[in-house]
Design an enzyme around this catalytic site. Structure first.
Site, mmCIF file in Angstrom:
data_model
loop_
_atom_site.group_PDB
_atom_site.id
_atom_site.type_symbol
_atom_site.label_atom_id
_atom_site.label_comp_id
_atom_site.label_asym_id
_atom_site.label_seq_id
_atom_site.Cartn_x
_atom_site.Cartn_y
_atom_site.Cartn_z
ATOM 1 N N GLY A 247 0.827 -1.198 -0.030
ATOM 2 C CA GLY A 247 0.088 -0.045 0.040
ATOM 3 C C GLY A 247 0.867 1.113 0.028
ATOM 4 N N THR A 248 1.857 1.241 0.699
ATOM 5 C CA THR A 248 2.576 2.678 0.975
ATOM 6 C C THR A 248 3.355 2.803 -0.359
ATOM 7 O OG1 THR A 248 3.032 2.074 3.351
ATOM 8 C CG2 THR A 248 4.473 3.593 2.127
ATOM 9 N N CYS B 15 0.828 1.623 13.742
ATOM 10 C CA CYS B 15 2.092 2.640 13.847
ATOM 11 C C CYS B 15 1.754 3.543 14.724
ATOM 12 C CB CYS B 15 2.325 3.172 12.459
ATOM 13 S SG CYS B 15 0.866 3.750 11.657
ATOM 14 N N HIS C 267 -1.626 -8.176 2.287
ATOM 15 C CA HIS C 267 -1.667 -8.596 3.664
ATOM 16 C C HIS C 267 -2.632 -8.149 4.281
ATOM 17 C CE1 HIS C 267 -0.221 -5.314 6.326
ATOM 18 N NE2 HIS C 267 0.060 -4.732 5.013
HETATM 19 N N1 PLP Z 1 -3.467 2.702 3.762
HETATM 20 C C1 PLP Z 1 -4.211 2.235 4.847
HETATM 21 C C2 PLP Z 1 -5.486 2.642 5.058
HETATM 22 C C3 PLP Z 1 -3.879 1.325 5.630
HETATM 23 O O1 PLP Z 1 -4.443 0.710 6.454
HETATM 24 C C4 PLP Z 1 -2.554 0.700 5.491
HETATM 25 C C5 PLP Z 1 -1.854 -0.178 6.319
HETATM 26 O O2 PLP Z 1 -2.198 -0.464 7.543
HETATM 27 C C6 PLP Z 1 -1.670 1.447 4.345
HETATM 28 C C7 PLP Z 1 -2.250 2.137 3.650
HETATM 29 C C8 PLP Z 1 -0.250 0.824 4.061
HETATM 30 O O3 PLP Z 1 -0.216 -0.235 3.537
HETATM 31 P P1 PLP Z 1 1.152 -1.268 3.377
HETATM 32 O O4 PLP Z 1 1.355 -1.784 5.027
HETATM 33 O O5 PLP Z 1 0.964 -2.272 2.674
HETATM 34 O O6 PLP Z 1 2.297 -0.339 3.241
#
Ligand code: PLP
Length: 382
Positions: free
Chosen positions: A71-72, A326, A200
């Protein structure tokens, strides 16, 4: 029995996903770029995974899918692209409740001169659509909004925002990381230009995700290297991870369309929430007045600290979370809950329980018992 109620942080890899991945660690180890049978085998498997992800998002073509590390990275790629593709515009519109993967790159752009409009939310966490629509002007480069909130599960009403963006030439990114597999995602209906997901969160492996990019948009890459993923994301593909993502996407799509299966989990979530609200004085569910993902409840426990509760839960193998993972380690009040009007103490008293598609009634009953007893024990100590 381990009681895992932290599925918005991450989910266990499903057995069918693991089974699909395993051969690609061993006998089917080819590099998809290699010009021989083993490479072709990996390339074919990648193609199938791309189609599965495209189906999950109701995308027009698998070509619109870019595999990433999660996601990031997907979100950062979309933000970087939107800003580069709209170089004369200086406004970015977002909400006050986005994940740090959106907040941090936007905060960085702010230090470099971009104007970031952060629309607020109401007491139930619904985004202020009027504020968003008013800020989508000819100076707007990007609108970045989430579809489902990770802390509360609140689902945003994004209908029509993509259309409005297009009318002024702004681009739109939707963070669908918490929505995939829970809410039906139809990229055409949302009208966005970019959509991010992460394996994940829906029983795929960690460290792999995808960015949907509307056909016709060319993303400038964050990394420079080879021509993989249409040069948008160079580097030898995470083949095993992508195979896992593809398999997880198939099941997530089936689940998101299975009303009865979703209703079962929603019923368990409601049972847990109702049970806590009925049996714990001063407990309140955040966002309960808004549409929410079926698996999430976020509860404020008046006068208590989430950290103390989570410790006591964990000693009984009940795993939940205070806000997002986090924040839990950063010890800052949740920006989501404070945006909804909670003060720092109230926000620090909130625990998120997030269920999965395999959560059972017995697990919910046990978790409920642990929560009620733990709160009573902590209150007796105080
Ligand atoms: N966006 C949302 C709404 C999320 O809940 C998360 C992960 O907690 C992310 C983005 C980031 O995803 P990733 O953990 O795959 O980088």
């Amino acid at each position: 029995m381990r009681l895992y109620f932290d599925n918005n942080a991450t989910t266990p890899v499903a057995p069918d996903v693991l089974a699909a991945m395993l051969p690609f660690f061993s006998e089917r180890f080819g590099n998809p770029s290699s010009v021989h049978g083993l490479g072709d085998d990996a390339a074919d498997a990648l193609r199938a995974a791309r189609s599965a992800v495209a189906r999950l998002l109701d995308a027009r073509s698998p070509k619109e899918i870019v595999f990433t590390s999660g996601g990031t990275e997907s979100i950062n790629t979309a933000i970087h692209s939107a800003v580069a593709l709209n170089p004369d515009r200086r406004t970015i519109v977002t909400s006050a409740v986005e994940h740090s993967a959106v907040r941090a790159p936007l905060a960085e752009l702010e230090t470099r001169g971009w104007r970031i409009v952060r629309a607020g939310v109401d007491a139930d966490g619904r985004i202020d659509r009027a504020a968003i629509e008013a800020a989508i002007t000819s100076d707007c480069a990007l609108v970045a909004l989430m579809l489902a909130n990770n802390e509360t599960g609140v689902i945003s009403d994004l209908d029509g925002i993509g259309e409005r963006c297009r009318s002024v030439g702004a681009l739109m990114h939707v963070d669908a990381v918490q929505a995939a597999g829970k809410v039906r995602i139809d990229v055409a209906r949302i009208g966005a230009d970019f959509v991010s997901i992460s394996a994940h969160k829906f029983h795929g492996p960690k460290g792999v995700g995808a960015l949907w990019v509307r056909d016709g948009i060319t993303c400038p890459p964050l990394l420079r290297g080879g021509s993989q993923e249409n040069s948008v994301r160079p580097g030898t593909e995470n083949v095993t991870g992508i195979i896992g993502l593809g398999q997880a996407a198939e099941s997530a799509r089936a689940f998101a369309q299975d009303d009865a299966a979703r209703a079962r989990v929603a019923g368990l979530r409601d049972r847990l929430e109702r049970g806590i609200l009925d049996q714990v004085s001063g407990a309140r569910a955040n966002g309960a007045g808004a549409p929410r993902t079926f698996n999430t409840t976020n509860i404020a426990f008046e006068g208590l600290e989430a950290e103390a509760m989570l410790g006591l839960f964990s000693s009984q193998e009940l795993y939940a979370s205070a806000g997002s993972a986090c924040h839990a380690k950063a010890r800052k009040p949740s920006h989501v809950l404070t945006a909804m009007g909670l003060d720092a103490d109230q926000a620090a008293s909130c625990v998120r329980f997030s269920l999965a598609r395999h959560t059972t009634e017995a697990e919910v009953e046990q978790a409920l018992g642990i929560v009620v007893e733990s709160v009573a024990a902590l209150r007796a100590l105080a």
